[in-house]
Design a protein around this motif. Structure first.
Motif, PDB file in Angstrom:
ATOM      1  N   VAL A 175       0.846  -1.056  -0.167  1.00 56.35           N
ATOM      2  CA  VAL A 175      -0.144   0.150  -0.129  1.00 56.35           C
ATOM      3  C   VAL A 175       1.168   1.019   0.300  1.00 56.35           C
ATOM      4  N   PHE A 176       1.085   2.129  -0.847  1.00 53.80           N
ATOM      5  CA  PHE A 176       1.734   3.814  -1.130  1.00 53.80           C
ATOM      6  C   PHE A 176       0.612   4.631  -1.241  1.00 53.80           C
ATOM      7  N   LYS A 177       0.878   5.229   0.622  1.00 57.60           N
ATOM      8  CA  LYS A 177       0.099   6.618   0.595  1.00 57.60           C
ATOM      9  C   LYS A 177       0.935   7.850  -0.538  1.00 57.60           C
ATOM     10  N   VAL A 178      -0.331   8.517  -1.406  1.00 57.46           N
ATOM     11  CA  VAL A 178      -0.106   9.699  -1.712  1.00 57.46           C
ATOM     12  C   VAL A 178      -0.984  11.099  -1.760  1.00 57.46           C
ATOM     13  N   VAL A 179       0.065  11.799  -1.542  1.00 56.57           N
ATOM     14  CA  VAL A 179      -1.187  12.892  -0.923  1.00 56.57           C
ATOM     15  C   VAL A 179      -1.214  14.348  -2.334  1.00 56.57           C
ATOM     16  N   LEU A 180      -2.223  15.304  -2.104  1.00 58.05           N
ATOM     17  CA  LEU A 180      -2.006  15.819  -3.482  1.00 58.05           C
ATOM     18  C   LEU A 180      -2.006  16.809  -2.866  1.00 58.05           C
ATOM     19  N   THR A 207     -15.530  22.565  -2.474  1.00 57.11           N
ATOM     20  CA  THR A 207     -14.216  22.157  -2.582  1.00 57.11           C
ATOM     21  C   THR A 207     -14.558  21.377  -1.780  1.00 57.11           C
ATOM     22  N   THR A 208     -12.787  20.592  -1.373  1.00 58.08           N
ATOM     23  CA  THR A 208     -13.143  19.952  -1.121  1.00 58.08           C
ATOM     24  C   THR A 208     -13.072  20.622   0.724  1.00 58.08           C
ATOM     25  N   ILE A 209     -13.336  19.556   1.764  1.00 58.12           N
ATOM     26  CA  ILE A 209     -13.058  20.045   3.071  1.00 58.12           C
ATOM     27  C   ILE A 209     -12.396  19.411   4.077  1.00 58.12           C
ATOM     28  N   GLY A 210     -11.181  19.668   4.633  1.00 49.85           N
ATOM     29  CA  GLY A 210     -10.822  18.774   5.228  1.00 49.85           C
ATOM     30  C   GLY A 210      -9.792  17.263   4.363  1.00 49.85           C
ATOM     31  N   VAL A 211      -9.629  16.326   4.389  1.00 52.31           N
ATOM     32  CA  VAL A 211      -9.285  15.236   3.980  1.00 52.31           C
ATOM     33  C   VAL A 211     -10.314  14.343   2.836  1.00 52.31           C
ATOM     34  N   GLU A 212     -10.195  14.247   1.905  1.00 52.64           N
ATOM     35  CA  GLU A 212     -10.977  13.547   1.179  1.00 52.64           C
ATOM     36  C   GLU A 212     -10.160  12.168   0.769  1.00 52.64           C
ATOM     37  N   PHE A 213     -10.411  10.861   0.623  1.00 54.35           N
ATOM     38  CA  PHE A 213      -9.417   9.498  -0.238  1.00 54.35           C
ATOM     39  C   PHE A 213      -9.856   8.349  -0.833  1.00 54.35           C
ATOM     40  N   SER A 214      -9.809   8.337  -1.705  1.00 56.00           N
ATOM     41  CA  SER A 214      -9.535   7.216  -2.428  1.00 56.00           C
ATOM     42  C   SER A 214      -8.754   6.203  -2.729  1.00 56.00           C
ATOM     43  N   ILE A 265      -4.576  20.730  10.106  1.00 56.43           N
ATOM     44  CA  ILE A 265      -4.509  19.445  10.661  1.00 56.43           C
ATOM     45  C   ILE A 265      -4.079  18.565   9.580  1.00 56.43           C
ATOM     46  N   THR A 266      -2.891  18.841   8.595  1.00 54.44           N
ATOM     47  CA  THR A 266      -2.519  18.300   7.930  1.00 54.44           C
ATOM     48  C   THR A 266      -1.183  17.475   8.417  1.00 54.44           C
ATOM     49  N   SER A 267      -1.036  17.640   9.553  1.00 53.53           N
ATOM     50  CA  SER A 267       0.174  16.860  10.143  1.00 53.53           C
ATOM     51  C   SER A 267      -0.636  15.358  10.307  1.00 53.53           C
ATOM     52  N   ALA A 268      -1.585  14.865  10.396  1.00 51.32           N
ATOM     53  CA  ALA A 268      -2.243  13.616  10.005  1.00 51.32           C
ATOM     54  C   ALA A 268      -2.334  13.445   8.463  1.00 51.32           C
ATOM     55  N   TYR A 269      -2.286  13.733   8.387  1.00 48.19           N
ATOM     56  CA  TYR A 269      -2.626  14.268   6.335  1.00 48.19           C
ATOM     57  C   TYR A 269      -0.974  13.403   5.889  1.00 48.19           C
ATOM     58  N   TYR A 270       0.207  13.927   6.107  1.00 47.11           N
ATOM     59  CA  TYR A 270       1.067  13.575   5.957  1.00 47.11           C
ATOM     60  C   TYR A 270       1.812  12.421   6.309  1.00 47.11           C
ATOM     61  N   ARG A 271       0.853  11.853   7.601  1.00 39.54           N
ATOM     62  CA  ARG A 271       2.025  11.108   8.509  1.00 39.54           C
ATOM     63  C   ARG A 271       1.520   9.618   7.546  1.00 39.54           C
ATOM     64  N   GLY A 272       2.606   9.326   6.907  1.00 49.96           N
ATOM     65  CA  GLY A 272       2.456   7.809   6.254  1.00 49.96           C
ATOM     66  C   GLY A 272       2.423   7.480   4.968  1.00 49.96           C
ATOM     67  N   ALA A 273       2.984   9.363   4.609  1.00 46.23           N
ATOM     68  CA  ALA A 273       2.739   9.851   2.876  1.00 46.23           C
ATOM     69  C   ALA A 273       3.885   9.278   2.266  1.00 46.23           C
ATOM     70  N   VAL A 274       3.963   8.215   1.548  1.00 45.13           N
ATOM     71  CA  VAL A 274       5.149   7.977   1.097  1.00 45.13           C
ATOM     72  C   VAL A 274       5.363   8.812  -0.532  1.00 45.13           C
ATOM     73  N   GLU A 289       6.239  22.886   3.426  1.00 45.73           N
ATOM     74  CA  GLU A 289       5.565  23.014   4.488  1.00 45.73           C
ATOM     75  C   GLU A 289       5.367  20.754   4.267  1.00 45.73           C
ATOM     76  N   LEU A 290       5.580  20.262   3.541  1.00 46.85           N
ATOM     77  CA  LEU A 290       5.375  19.021   3.020  1.00 46.85           C
ATOM     78  C   LEU A 290       6.861  18.626   3.472  1.00 46.85           C
ATOM     79  N   TYR A 291       8.294  18.812   3.440  1.00 46.06           N
ATOM     80  CA  TYR A 291       9.369  18.088   4.048  1.00 46.06           C
ATOM     81  C   TYR A 291       9.154  18.460   5.237  1.00 46.06           C
ATOM     82  N   ASP A 292       8.575  19.299   6.149  1.00 45.66           N
ATOM     83  CA  ASP A 292       8.824  19.612   7.684  1.00 45.66           C
ATOM     84  C   ASP A 292       7.739  18.777   8.004  1.00 45.66           C
ATOM     85  N   HIS A 293       7.261  17.840   7.569  1.00 51.56           N
ATOM     86  CA  HIS A 293       5.615  16.753   7.956  1.00 51.56           C
ATOM     87  C   HIS A 293       5.835  15.386   7.281  1.00 51.56           C
ATOM     88  N   ALA A 294       6.589  15.173   6.304  1.00 50.37           N
ATOM     89  CA  ALA A 294       6.763  13.739   5.644  1.00 50.37           C
ATOM     90  C   ALA A 294       7.937  13.226   5.843  1.00 50.37           C
TER      91      ALA A 294
END
Lengths: 308, 212
Positions: free
Chosen positions: B12-17, B43-50, B77-86, B109-114
């Motif tokens: 499973v590869f987690k990828v963020v936009l 508009t996207t609110i919070g996080v959405e996922f597919s 809220i996005t530190s949880a968003y980046y967690r585990g992203a590869v 921001e990405l390198y700060d969290h991911a």
């Protein structure tokens, strides 16, 4: 008092014909005193349009242009499937309402989600002038003064609503963080199975409930259900700021069977972000509210009895 | 078959936009996972996922794509968003220069969290709007090169390069994992263990439907 009596009768749903006037009363926009109403309405409507005259041109100023740009790109994405909201006259009304609100509330400014909150007020106040097929009604065909009154009333009622939940939209959105935590805590007490199921598959409440709080479930329910829900929220003390939490908990438990039968993270999140409410109407909302009321009674009014 | 069954996969590869509001992140997601484009998306609110399952080098990869709101305020809220992203797609709109100018800020921001080994592609979306282009391709490619990012221009509307962008990112992630270029406890641990749930543990032992 008059307002209390109106509250009592509104909790279980307001008839369509009296909803506009009732919402103006319940939101605190109109005074309960009948003699003063006309005057207050006139004054507030004038006040709003004075804001427009004074401040709306500043949307192109360096200081405000980011705010305006964001509002401008979000308006067409607010209710995109309903033709009514694609009309230029309607989009301009929304832009003015949101821009004026944003610059008058610098602690939060415009945050995505607030755009949705204008919709129920606008639709309800418009309903006074439309008997059928509101979704395709041409707003520009209304007398200008009527359009302006709908706009001003929507602005003031939305402002009243937001006054009660401002910390949802201030920096880092502490109100939402707290409410999502409170939802998690509540669910852990009322339905351990669901709570443990989420834990087991590493679903975090923030991943789905952020939107429930930020948009007051408007993204999860059809517009007609939101309007019915807001009858009760406005009738209930602290409806938007506190009672909503119990509604969210009841809403989650409602899908208990579907949730527990989903046994992977992906499936759970996909379910939770696309809950099948498209056919919901007053009956489903009524049941949801009754359950929320029960939860509130048990857990808010006497929390210690039920603590684990 | 090119698509694996939904419950058999090797990774499973987690990828963020990420990227500014209105650049088309949600439509890149829906084009890749459902082959759909909505002119009328909200508009996207919070996080959405597919998710979508793809085959790479005879392995079945479940791509778990996370989409988020582009507006500043949500970043809390996005530190949880980046967690585990590869992997990450940093998206801008080729017709709106401002959205490109903010790439550097998003990268920080990405390198700060991911995870520091995260695979990143700079994506210039809306290439169908070439007549309105304000970001020259060469300029963006040079920037990407300088920052060590992959680069591609896409159109979620026209379905151009969307598939290619995601599969290049997924392939690059797989190479990193397979080559053991990164040490244990870093990217491999992130992909192979718990952030994605118990069902994804020890995935290398699982049988995909397409494995020979």
């Amino acid at each position: 008092t008059t307002r209390n009596i109106v509250r009592l009768h509104s909790w279980s749903g307001i008839p369509r014909e009296v909803r506009p006037i009732t919402w103006r009363l319940l939101s605190g926009y109109l005074p309960a005193n009948k003699e003063r109403r006309e005057l207050v309405l006139k004054r507030k409507r004038e006040e709003y349009f004075r804001f427009i005259e004074q401040y709306y041109h500043s949307r192109t100023d360096e200081h405000y242009k980011d705010t305006y740009r964001q509002i401008h790109i979000d308006i067409p994405r607010t209710n995109p499937l309903i033709p009514l909201f694609q009309q230029p006259a309607v989009q301009e009304i929304f832009e003015r309402i949101l821009f004026i609100w944003a610059i008058r509330h610098p602690a939060s400014g415009y945050v995505q989600g607030i755009n949705d909150l204008v919709t129920p007020f606008f639709v309800v106040f418009l309903s006074e002038f439309v008997t059928e097929d509101m979704e395709n009604f041409d707003v520009a065909a209304l007398p200008l003064e009527t359009q302006r009154n709908i706009e001003a009333d929507s602005f003031w009622c939305m402002s009243k609503l937001l006054d009660g939940i401002q910390d949802n939209y201030t920096f880092a959105q502490p109100g939402i963080q707290n409410k999502v935590k409170a939802l998690e805590e509540l669910v852990s007490r009322i339905d351990e199975d669901i709570h443990n199921h989420f834990k087991r598959y590493e679903v975090e409440y923030l991943q789905f409930a952020f939107r429930w709080m930020n948009n007051l479930l408007m993204r999860e329910l059809p517009l007609r259900c939101t309007i019915r829900l807001w009858d009760t929220y406005q009738a209930e003390a602290e409806g938007f700021s506190r009672f909503h939490l119990y509604v969210c908990a009841a809403f989650l438990i409602k899908w208990r069977k579907e949730i527990l039968s989903m046994v992977d993270f992906q499936g759970l999140l996909m379910l939770l972000q696309n809950l099948p409410t498209i056919h919901w109407g007053n009956e489903e909302v009524g049941l949801l509210l009754a359950e929320a009321y029960r939860l509130k009674y048990m857990f808010a009014d006497a929390p210690s009895h039920y603590k684990r | 078959c090119s698509m694996g069954s939904d419950d058999s996969y090797n990774f499973v590869f987690k990828v963020v936009l990420i990227g500014e509001s209105g650049v088309g992140k949600s439509n890149l997601l829906s084009r890749f996972t459902k082959n759909e484009f909505a002119h009328d998306s909200r508009t996207t609110i919070g996080v959405e996922f597919s998710t979508r399952t793809v085959q790479i080098d005879n392995l079945t990869i479940k791509a778990q794509i996370w989409d988020t709101a582009g507006l500043e305020r949500y970043r809390a809220i996005t530190s949880a968003y980046y967690r585990g992203a590869v992997g990450a797609l940093l998206v801008y709109d080729i017709s709106k220069h401002l959205t490109y100018e903010s790439a550097e800020r998003w990268l920080k921001e990405l390198y700060d969290h991911a995870d520091p080994h995260i695979v990143v592609m700079l994506v210039g979306n809306k290439s169908d709007l070439d007549t309105l282009r304000t970001v020259p391709t060469d300029e963006a490619r040079d920037f990407a090169e300088k920052k060590g990012l992959m680069f591609m221009e896409t159109s979620a509307l026209g379905s151009t390069n969307v598939e290619a962008a995601f599969s290049e990112v997924l392939t690059a992630i797989h190479k990193k994992v397979a080559s053991r270029e990164v040490t244990r406890g870093s990217i491999s641990a992130v992909t192979l263990s718990s952030p994605l749930g118990p069902s994804s543990e020890a995935q290398e032992e699982r049988k995909g439907c397409c494995r020979s």
